[in-house]
Write an enzyme that holds these catalytic residues in place. Structure first.
Site, PDB file in Angstrom:
ATOM      1  N   LYS A 149       0.834  -1.218   0.000  1.00 53.14           N
ATOM      2  CA  LYS A 149       0.000   0.000   0.000  1.00 53.14           C
ATOM      3  C   LYS A 149       0.868   1.268   0.000  1.00 53.14           C
ATOM      4  CE  LYS A 149      -2.037  -1.051   3.903  1.00 53.14           C
ATOM      5  NZ  LYS A 149      -1.309  -2.311   4.207  1.00 53.14           N
ATOM      6  N   ARG A 164      10.983  -1.974  11.302  1.00 48.90           N
ATOM      7  CA  ARG A 164       9.877  -1.647  12.198  1.00 48.90           C
ATOM      8  C   ARG A 164       9.750  -2.679  13.303  1.00 48.90           C
ATOM      9  NH1 ARG A 164       4.752  -0.104   8.563  1.00 48.90           N
ATOM     10  NH2 ARG A 164       3.787  -1.239  10.266  1.00 48.90           N
ATOM     11  N   ARG A 185      11.536  -5.969   5.131  1.00 50.77           N
ATOM     12  CA  ARG A 185      11.204  -4.540   4.956  1.00 50.77           C
ATOM     13  C   ARG A 185      12.157  -3.636   5.721  1.00 50.77           C
ATOM     14  NH1 ARG A 185       5.175  -2.153   5.518  1.00 50.77           N
ATOM     15  NH2 ARG A 185       5.173  -3.124   7.585  1.00 50.77           N
ATOM     16  N   ARG A 197      -0.933  -8.840  13.549  1.00 48.11           N
ATOM     17  CA  ARG A 197      -1.469  -7.829  12.606  1.00 48.11           C
ATOM     18  C   ARG A 197      -2.317  -8.482  11.527  1.00 48.11           C
ATOM     19  NH1 ARG A 197       3.893  -5.706  10.964  1.00 48.11           N
ATOM     20  NH2 ARG A 197       2.880  -4.371   9.437  1.00 48.11           N
ATOM     21  N   ARG A 254      -9.646   1.572   8.645  1.00 45.51           N
ATOM     22  CA  ARG A 254      -9.284   0.189   8.955  1.00 45.51           C
ATOM     23  C   ARG A 254     -10.395  -0.538   9.710  1.00 45.51           C
ATOM     24  NH1 ARG A 254      -3.408   0.798   8.827  1.00 45.51           N
ATOM     25  NH2 ARG A 254      -2.363  -1.181   9.124  1.00 45.51           N
TER      26      ARG A 254
HETATM   27  P1  ADP Z   1       0.968  -1.859   7.636  1.00 41.58           P
HETATM   28  O1  ADP Z   1       2.233  -1.523   6.930  1.00 41.58           O
HETATM   29  O2  ADP Z   1       1.025  -3.112   8.390  1.00 41.58           O
HETATM   30  O3  ADP Z   1      -0.247  -1.795   6.795  1.00 41.58           O
HETATM   31  P2  ADP Z   1       0.659   0.689   9.089  1.00 41.58           P
HETATM   32  O4  ADP Z   1       1.976   1.357   8.966  1.00 41.58           O
HETATM   33  O5  ADP Z   1      -0.435   1.185   8.221  1.00 41.58           O
HETATM   34  O6  ADP Z   1       0.870  -0.869   8.878  1.00 41.58           O
HETATM   35  O7  ADP Z   1       0.159   0.713  10.589  1.00 41.58           O
HETATM   36  C1  ADP Z   1       0.999   0.345  11.663  1.00 41.58           C
HETATM   37  C2  ADP Z   1       0.209   0.306  12.951  1.00 41.58           C
HETATM   38  O8  ADP Z   1      -0.338   1.602  13.233  1.00 41.58           O
HETATM   39  C3  ADP Z   1      -1.004  -0.618  12.925  1.00 41.58           C
HETATM   40  O9  ADP Z   1      -0.681  -1.955  13.252  1.00 41.58           O
HETATM   41  C4  ADP Z   1      -1.897   0.039  14.011  1.00 41.58           C
HETATM   42  O10 ADP Z   1      -1.448  -0.274  15.318  1.00 41.58           O
HETATM   43  C5  ADP Z   1      -1.638   1.517  13.779  1.00 41.58           C
HETATM   44  N1  ADP Z   1      -2.598   2.090  12.801  1.00 41.58           N
HETATM   45  C6  ADP Z   1      -2.327   2.599  11.573  1.00 41.58           C
HETATM   46  N2  ADP Z   1      -3.436   3.021  10.957  1.00 41.58           N
HETATM   47  C7  ADP Z   1      -4.469   2.770  11.808  1.00 41.58           C
HETATM   48  C8  ADP Z   1      -5.877   2.957  11.748  1.00 41.58           C
HETATM   49  N3  ADP Z   1      -6.470   3.495  10.659  1.00 41.58           N
HETATM   50  N4  ADP Z   1      -6.606   2.573  12.820  1.00 41.58           N
HETATM   51  C9  ADP Z   1      -6.040   2.042  13.917  1.00 41.58           C
HETATM   52  N5  ADP Z   1      -4.731   1.819  14.027  1.00 41.58           N
HETATM   53  C10 ADP Z   1      -3.928   2.182  12.995  1.00 41.58           C
HETATM   54  P1  ADP Z   2       2.182  -1.880   3.220  1.00 43.71           P
HETATM   55  O1  ADP Z   2       2.199  -0.378   3.215  1.00 43.71           O
HETATM   56  O2  ADP Z   2       0.974  -2.447   2.537  1.00 43.71           O
HETATM   57  O3  ADP Z   2       2.372  -2.470   4.575  1.00 43.71           O
HETATM   58  P2  ADP Z   2       4.811  -1.662   1.919  1.00 43.71           P
HETATM   59  O4  ADP Z   2       4.575  -0.751   0.753  1.00 43.71           O
HETATM   60  O5  ADP Z   2       5.499  -1.113   3.102  1.00 43.71           O
HETATM   61  O6  ADP Z   2       3.408  -2.363   2.341  1.00 43.71           O
HETATM   62  O7  ADP Z   2       5.607  -2.933   1.364  1.00 43.71           O
HETATM   63  C1  ADP Z   2       6.004  -3.991   2.239  1.00 43.71           C
HETATM   64  C2  ADP Z   2       7.404  -4.489   1.847  1.00 43.71           C
HETATM   65  O8  ADP Z   2       7.331  -5.134   0.566  1.00 43.71           O
HETATM   66  C3  ADP Z   2       8.452  -3.396   1.685  1.00 43.71           C
HETATM   67  O9  ADP Z   2       9.678  -3.936   2.104  1.00 43.71           O
HETATM   68  C4  ADP Z   2       8.460  -3.107   0.187  1.00 43.71           C
HETATM   69  O10 ADP Z   2       9.727  -2.639  -0.242  1.00 43.71           O
HETATM   70  C5  ADP Z   2       8.150  -4.467  -0.404  1.00 43.71           C
HETATM   71  N1  ADP Z   2       7.341  -4.417  -1.629  1.00 43.71           N
HETATM   72  C6  ADP Z   2       6.353  -3.553  -1.947  1.00 43.71           C
HETATM   73  N2  ADP Z   2       5.821  -3.849  -3.159  1.00 43.71           N
HETATM   74  C7  ADP Z   2       6.478  -4.951  -3.599  1.00 43.71           C
HETATM   75  C8  ADP Z   2       6.401  -5.752  -4.790  1.00 43.71           C
HETATM   76  N3  ADP Z   2       5.507  -5.491  -5.766  1.00 43.71           N
HETATM   77  N4  ADP Z   2       7.245  -6.800  -4.889  1.00 43.71           N
HETATM   78  C9  ADP Z   2       8.139  -7.080  -3.920  1.00 43.71           C
HETATM   79  N5  ADP Z   2       8.275  -6.376  -2.786  1.00 43.71           N
HETATM   80  C10 ADP Z   2       7.459  -5.313  -2.621  1.00 43.71           C
END
Ligand code: ADP
Ligand code: ADP
Ligand code: ZN
Length: 214
Positions: A16, A158, A126, A169, A91
């Site tokens: 995302k 992270r 990551r 998660r 979410r």
């Molecule tokens: P991911 O990369 O796993 O999608 P995020 O970076 O979006 O994770 O979120 C990391 C953490 O921040 C989540 O596990 C949650 O604890 C908190 N968080 C982020 N966005 C939200 C939301 N919209 N509602 C509640 N908690 C959130």
């Molecule tokens: P999210 O925001 O949904 O949690 P991220 O964008 O942080 O996901 O991506 C999660 C991990 O996967 C990061 O280490 C990123 O560099 C890697 N990644 C993202 N897109 C791809 C892809 N299409 N193929 C392989 N690795 C990817």
């Protein structure tokens, strides 16, 4: 130009943030990432950051009211006048309803579809930039300079990318966030995109689906 209001939906590690950042550059509208905002609040040790910390480290959601408040404030800033890409919000159903109550009409919800094996591979490698929120992957998308973001900051892992927290998660996603797939499908907003393949492949699919050419 009409406002472009998009949202990224999908499990942790689906890509995302990676795709939202590309859209931010292509469409010239900001990525609004609640995860990045919460991590930033933690780094600055604000009251919000301290409240959010324990939930985040356990892989649980921060309470709805807290997150809804920060999003509402963020969307009022002038750089979001032309539109925005929501990343990680809403979410829960309550958050989705609050977003509609704020008067936000999403043009499209971009749902990234990725297998669980791929999620685990992505999260275990990551690397994140604490300054600009960029994500890299040690194998799939390594930074040009080892350990450094393009913005110059040192990359970190992270805390919640530990295997136990990832499991938690994924469960949280299934229980609380996945129901939004049906919520947005029923409202005709859902675009289901195959999130596997290279970041370029995924970006091209998204562009096709939302009808943007670059
Ligand atoms: P991911 O990369 O796993 O999608 P995020 O970076 O979006 O994770 O979120 C990391 C953490 O921040 C989540 O596990 C949650 O604890 C908190 N968080 C982020 N966005 C939200 C939301 N919209 N509602 C509640 N908690 C959130
Ligand atoms: P999210 O925001 O949904 O949690 P991220 O964008 O942080 O996901 O991506 C999660 C991990 O996967 C990061 O280490 C990123 O560099 C890697 N990644 C993202 N897109 C791809 C892809 N299409 N193929 C392989 N690795 C990817
Ligand atoms: Zn950076």
């Amino acid at each position: 130009m009409a406002k472009t209001q998009l949202m990224m939906l999908g499990p942790p590690g689906a890509g995302k943030g990676t795709q939202a950042k590309r859209l931010e550059d292509e469409l010239d509208i900001p990525q609004v990432s609640t995860g990045d905002m919460l991590r930033d609040a933690r780094r600055r040790e604000t009251e919000l950051g301290q409240e959010a910390a324990e939930y985040m480290d356990d892989g649980e959601l921060v309470p709805d009211d807290v997150v809804i408040g920060i999003v509402e404030e963020r969307l009022q800033q002038s750089d979001a006048d032309e539109g925005f890409i929501l990343d990680g919000f809403p979410r829960t159903r309550k958050q989705a309803e609050s977003l509609a109550d704020m008067g936000v009409e999403l043009e499209a919800v971009i749902k990234l579809q990725v297998s669980e094996d791929e999620i685990v591979r992505r999260l275990s490698g990551r690397l994140n930039c604490p300054e600009c929120g960029a994500a890299y992957h040690e194998e799939f998308d390594p930074p040009e300079r080892e350990g450094r973001c393009a913005c110059g900051s040192e990359l970190t892992r992270r805390e919640d990318d530990r295997p136990e927290a990832v499991r938690e998660r994924l469960e949280t996603y299934t229980d609380e966030t996945k129901p939004l797939v049906t919520f947005y499908r029923d409202r005709g907003m859902l675009l289901e995109i195959n999130g596997e393949g290279s970041p370029d492949d995924v970006a091209a699919r998204i562009q096709d689906a939302i009808g943007v050419s670059t």
